[in-house]
Design a protein around this motif. Structure first.
Motif, PDB file in Angstrom:
ATOM      1  N   UNK A  27       0.863  -1.191   0.000  1.00  0.00           N
ATOM      2  CA  UNK A  27       0.000   0.000   0.000  1.00  0.00           C
ATOM      3  C   UNK A  27       0.892   1.231   0.000  1.00  0.00           C
ATOM      4  N   UNK A  28       0.993   1.961  -1.094  1.00  0.00           N
ATOM      5  CA  UNK A  28       1.868   3.144  -1.123  1.00  0.00           C
ATOM      6  C   UNK A  28       1.448   4.240  -0.145  1.00  0.00           C
ATOM      7  N   UNK A  29       0.173   4.274   0.222  1.00  0.00           N
ATOM      8  CA  UNK A  29      -0.345   5.279   1.155  1.00  0.00           C
ATOM      9  C   UNK A  29      -0.040   6.697   0.687  1.00  0.00           C
ATOM     10  N   UNK A  30      -0.174   6.919  -0.605  1.00  0.00           N
ATOM     11  CA  UNK A  30       0.010   8.251  -1.163  1.00  0.00           C
ATOM     12  C   UNK A  30       1.434   8.615  -1.518  1.00  0.00           C
ATOM     13  N   UNK A  31       2.399   7.777  -1.139  1.00  0.00           N
ATOM     14  CA  UNK A  31       3.806   8.132  -1.340  1.00  0.00           C
ATOM     15  C   UNK A  31       4.200   8.199  -2.808  1.00  0.00           C
TER      16      UNK A  31
ATOM     17  N   UNK B  52      -2.110  -2.336  -3.355  1.00  0.00           N
ATOM     18  CA  UNK B  52      -3.388  -1.951  -2.771  1.00  0.00           C
ATOM     19  C   UNK B  52      -3.498  -0.441  -2.818  1.00  0.00           C
ATOM     20  N   UNK B  53      -4.516   0.060  -3.508  1.00  0.00           N
ATOM     21  CA  UNK B  53      -4.741   1.488  -3.659  1.00  0.00           C
ATOM     22  C   UNK B  53      -6.106   1.819  -3.081  1.00  0.00           C
TER      23      UNK B  53
ATOM     24  N   UNK C 208      -6.054   7.374  -7.061  1.00  0.00           N
ATOM     25  CA  UNK C 208      -4.702   6.951  -6.702  1.00  0.00           C
ATOM     26  C   UNK C 208      -4.193   5.916  -7.704  1.00  0.00           C
ATOM     27  N   UNK C 209      -5.061   5.020  -8.134  1.00  0.00           N
ATOM     28  CA  UNK C 209      -4.672   4.037  -9.141  1.00  0.00           C
ATOM     29  C   UNK C 209      -4.252   4.723 -10.441  1.00  0.00           C
TER      30      UNK C 209
END
Length: 405
Positions: A126-130, A162-163, A168-169
């Protein structure tokens, strides 16, 4: 099925990812999924100027009911460096069907990736916005080194990304394009926001008992949140609605308060703004109850837990288009999406403060919109994601899927 979450910090003050990991773990348990959480013992974000040791008391509600393992962090804290976590991961990772790695560019992600790869355990990232284009340019030199040494390989060999939103995707479509994408939003406990306190205690403690309309920001104080824009917007609001206050509620681990106060003085509104620090539990709900308008002029927001919480609380909400669920909010009429400028935000906030009927209309649509993110709905979707990654069927947990009132 057993899932291992790995996250740099599980402290509440670090924001949405920590809360999401705890609350999703509780929801997954109701789906028959066993969850363990590995985190460092840092009580604040890795980027914070100072570091103290966290305890379970610093974690989001519900953490005490979960299998949580905190590992000591040491210098360089900026990387959330924890050799003890790495050793535990290598020793125990084979016990799990899926490893879920949260966030990027820090040591815990590297440790989880190496341990999972070495044991042939599938992992989700999960990049979590990064990976948002706005954040990719910040701290670029450090990120380039991490990408070349290990992170590009970690993303390329992940079982899935996981987005938390379709936007975000879209924004990350150029990263590891052959890796499967699962878009599953963060969740909230809608019932926690269905009946708010009166808001009077917040007004008494932080506003001297004032009954004036309150514009509120609630979240971490961070450069990306656009709080300078909000202060300038508030200065414009006061030209139309002189008797109002701005409350900035949340922890300041980046040391921004002094420069925001200085900006407020230059704009002539310092005496109308209060910085409360972090509030949680009943105090947080009482703050939300006091808010006439809730605002977030963020430069980037991969999901926006605080936004959905404000909507669930029935607040009239003004957000920027950079909040990745902004298109859904606009389409449902649950909140106002304003261009990211002080002028635009100021105009929308002032209009809402002057229009009681419009704010009341937003209450119903906001709460209706937030219900789609209740954990009773989101939890089973996460469980299905893990089942697909692990190639296993979900147990029949007798889960009742329902929404809250």
């Amino acid at each position: 099925m057993r899932v291992l979450h790995v996250i740099p910090s599980l402290a509440s003050r670090t924001g949405g990812p920590a809360t999401s990991v705890v609350e999703s773990s509780l929801a997954l348990r109701r789906c028959g999924v066993d969850v363990t959480i590995f985190a460092t013992d840092m009580a604040e974000a890795a980027s914070a100027r100072r570091h103290v040791r966290a305890t379970l008391a610093d974690m989001p509600p519900g953490a005490r009911d979960l299998d949580v393992r905190l590992f000591p962090a040491r210098w360089p804290y900026r990387l959330a460096f924890s050799p003890a976590m790495f050793r535990a991961l290598r020793a125990e990772v084979r016990r799990y069907d899926v490893v879920h790695i949260h966030s990027l560019f820090l040591f815990p992600q590297f440790a989880a990736y190496r341990a999972a790869s070495g044991a042939s355990v599938p992992y989700v990232v999960s990049p979590r916005g990064a990976l948002d284009p706005y954040l990719r340019q910040r701290g670029r030199s450090v990120k380039v080194v991490a990408e070349r040494l290990w992170q590009r390989a970690m993303l390329t060999h992940a079982a899935a990304l996981h987005l938390t939103s379709g936007e975000e995707a879209r924004l990350t479509s150029d990263i590891a394009p052959r890796v499967a994408r699962h878009v599953v939003p963060n969740g909230i406990r809608c019932a926690d926001y269905s009946e708010l306190p009166s808001g009077q205690e917040f007004r008494r403690r932080h506003l001297g008992g004032s009954g004036e309309p309150v514009v509120m920001y609630l979240g971490r104080l961070s450069h990306k949140k656009g709080l300078d824009i909000l202060i300038r917007a508030f200065a414009l609001v006061r030209r139309d609605v002189p008797a109002c206050r701005l409350a900035i509620v949340g922890p300041d681990d980046e040391g921004l308060t002094a420069e925001l106060v200085a900006l407020a003085r230059r704009e002539g509104v310092a005496e109308r703004i209060v910085f409360t620090g972090m509030l949680s539990g009943v105090e947080k709900l009482d703050a939300l109850a006091a808010a006439g308008v809730w605002a977030l002029p963020s430069h980037t927001e991969n999901f926006g837990n605080a936004v959905v919480e404000a909507l669930a609380a029935g607040r009239a909400t003004v957000i920027s288009p950079a909040v990745n669920i902004a298109p859904e909010i606009a389409a449902s009429g649950a909140g106002i999406v304003a261009p990211l400028s002080a002028e635009a935000f100021g105009a929308e906030i002032a209009a809402l403060l002057r229009d009681d009927a419009r704010r009341e209309a937003l209450v119903v649509r906001a709460r209706e919109f937030a219900r789609r993110y209740d954990w009773s709905i989101v939890g089973p979707r996460l469980a299905e994601m893990y089942a697909q990654v692990a190639g296993r069927a979900l147990p029949d947990a007798g889960l009742e899927v329902r929404t809250c009132a």
